[in-house]
Design a protein around this motif. Sequence first.
Motif, mmCIF file in Angstrom:
data_model
loop_
_atom_site.group_PDB
_atom_site.id
_atom_site.type_symbol
_atom_site.label_atom_id
_atom_site.label_comp_id
_atom_site.label_asym_id
_atom_site.label_seq_id
_atom_site.Cartn_x
_atom_site.Cartn_y
_atom_site.Cartn_z
ATOM 1 N N GLU A 122 37.886 34.995 32.861
ATOM 2 C CA GLU A 122 36.565 34.413 32.657
ATOM 3 C C GLU A 122 35.499 35.509 32.634
ATOM 4 O O GLU A 122 34.605 35.515 31.774
ATOM 5 C CB GLU A 122 36.268 33.400 33.765
ATOM 6 C CG GLU A 122 34.981 32.630 33.558
ATOM 7 C CD GLU A 122 34.822 31.498 34.549
ATOM 8 O OE1 GLU A 122 33.902 30.691 34.363
ATOM 9 O OE2 GLU A 122 35.619 31.417 35.506
ATOM 10 N N LYS A 123 35.629 36.453 33.555
ATOM 11 C CA LYS A 123 34.661 37.561 33.603
ATOM 12 C C LYS A 123 34.801 38.477 32.391
ATOM 13 O O LYS A 123 33.803 38.932 31.826
ATOM 14 C CB LYS A 123 34.839 38.365 34.893
ATOM 15 C CG LYS A 123 33.755 39.406 35.117
ATOM 16 C CD LYS A 123 33.809 39.980 36.509
ATOM 17 C CE LYS A 123 32.713 41.019 36.736
ATOM 18 N NZ LYS A 123 31.363 40.455 36.606
ATOM 19 N N ARG A 124 36.041 38.717 31.953
ATOM 20 C CA ARG A 124 36.242 39.565 30.765
ATOM 21 C C ARG A 124 35.624 38.925 29.528
ATOM 22 O O ARG A 124 35.041 39.612 28.684
ATOM 23 C CB ARG A 124 37.736 39.803 30.517
ATOM 24 C CG ARG A 124 38.505 40.490 31.620
ATOM 25 C CD ARG A 124 38.096 41.929 31.877
ATOM 26 N NE ARG A 124 36.956 42.083 32.746
ATOM 27 C CZ ARG A 124 37.003 41.982 34.078
ATOM 28 N NH1 ARG A 124 38.118 41.689 34.706
ATOM 29 N NH2 ARG A 124 35.911 42.191 34.802
ATOM 30 N N GLU A 177 39.866 33.801 37.057
ATOM 31 C CA GLU A 177 38.518 34.355 37.193
ATOM 32 C C GLU A 177 38.405 35.712 36.500
ATOM 33 O O GLU A 177 37.358 36.062 35.937
ATOM 34 C CB GLU A 177 38.158 34.499 38.677
ATOM 35 C CG GLU A 177 38.073 33.178 39.426
ATOM 36 C CD GLU A 177 39.429 32.627 39.836
ATOM 37 O OE1 GLU A 177 39.498 31.438 40.228
ATOM 38 O OE2 GLU A 177 40.427 33.385 39.759
ATOM 39 N N THR A 208 33.031 36.968 29.412
ATOM 40 C CA THR A 208 31.576 37.140 29.523
ATOM 41 C C THR A 208 31.184 38.565 29.167
ATOM 42 O O THR A 208 30.221 38.798 28.425
ATOM 43 C CB THR A 208 31.113 36.801 30.945
ATOM 44 O OG1 THR A 208 31.487 35.450 31.254
ATOM 45 C CG2 THR A 208 29.606 36.948 31.076
ATOM 46 N N GLU A 209 31.935 39.532 29.714
ATOM 47 C CA GLU A 209 31.643 40.940 29.441
ATOM 48 C C GLU A 209 31.843 41.272 27.963
ATOM 49 O O GLU A 209 31.061 42.026 27.383
ATOM 50 C CB GLU A 209 32.556 41.830 30.285
ATOM 51 C CG GLU A 209 32.254 41.790 31.776
ATOM 52 C CD GLU A 209 33.333 42.465 32.590
ATOM 53 O OE1 GLU A 209 33.057 42.824 33.741
ATOM 54 O OE2 GLU A 209 34.462 42.625 32.075
#
Length: 430
Positions: free
Chosen positions: A85-87, A82, A89-90
């Motif tokens: 995944e967030k990195r 996760e 997107t960022e």
Amino acid sequence: MFSKKRSLAAVALATGAALALAGCAGGGADPEATYDPDEKVTLDLAFWGNDVRAGLYNEAIAAFNEEYPNIKVNATFLGFPEFWEKRQTEAAGGGLPDVMQFDYSYLRQYSENNLLLDLDPYLGGIIDTEPLSDQILQIGVVGDTTYGIATSTNAWGLFTNPVLLETAGVDEFAGGTWDEYADWMTEVTEASGGKFWGGGDFTGRIQNFELQLRSEGSYLFSEDGEPGFDEERLTEFWESGAELRDGVVVPQQRVEEVLPKGAFDSALAASELTWDNFGAGYLAGLGEGYTELGLLAPPITKEGAKDLYLKPSMLHAISAKTEHPEAAATLVNFLVNSPESGAIFGTNRGLPASETALEGAELDPLSEQVRAHEAAIADRLGDAPPVPIVGYGTLEEKFRVLGTELNFGTKTVDEAVSEFFNEMDIVLNG
């Protein structure tokens, strides 16, 4: 987890242009720059882990704020998949955290897309390099630029199970060549009466192949992604395990039966070649009756070769778009180098890479064993290989899968070599 990590990497590759646009670097840093303690700033810090690690980071931030009260740190954490995944997107949206715990396998991808800050202007200034060896500092270099600082290290080692060896009546492996290691495993297997085996098939791990290549003055992959071996050399390596797969090492069917545990922590194998930070997990898996493990240097291909190297358990990196590079570098320095950080984290992030952090850490017996192991192999430590190429994880997994098929007997060595080179062609040139 593997498939998800690979899919995330694929998404990043597919959106490479977006990442490059998102990662336009912030202003250049002044080599003489220092953080102004009167400047009030807020930094975002992101790491992967669990509630235990989050508590440790909270303690570390509190200690940091005693020294730097004007730097507010907002920390967030996620599980490993996760987190990345967030990195991703960022990165596509231009909003990476100021400071990030970073994984080695992503360092090239993010740095080559201009998403990470060049740390060289801060080395020897805000970021103290005295406690960090040149080998440690080189770990975070991509091309000729430093993008990450290792918080902790591990090295390749040979774990052994003293309980099984006592049961078999066989002495600890005395060290030596790969052939001598194979002979020792054979002795253990024969002495066990069919209850366990001397070890696993070491030819199923790409790291053991890499050790042999490094001993010969070669490598797995160059900085430019060129392989340092041909079909003939890989054939030779996999064929070296053929006799072992005929009853000496743990049969693949027995390995499959104990998943998700491994053969070593299921007491099916008396030895295991792997990274030296796996010890705590092995002891936990073995359970009651197991209080210690042996930890030795891996077999030798060529005397005097610098075949081993230190690998980061994790690094810290800074976003190229941070508005406060000096404050961010100050936080990284504290998390990597300070005795307070060492005392708080201990070996939660691995054996501290910094001498000053290591001095502050209280090491348990297993951690002391790892520390002694890395000191004992110092004369075999060479420069770390280049930061893994994009797609390395896919090839490492393919190598492992083909190794299991060789152990099952469902593929010949020639078939496995052909399949690996086909996969390598797609990854490197696709």
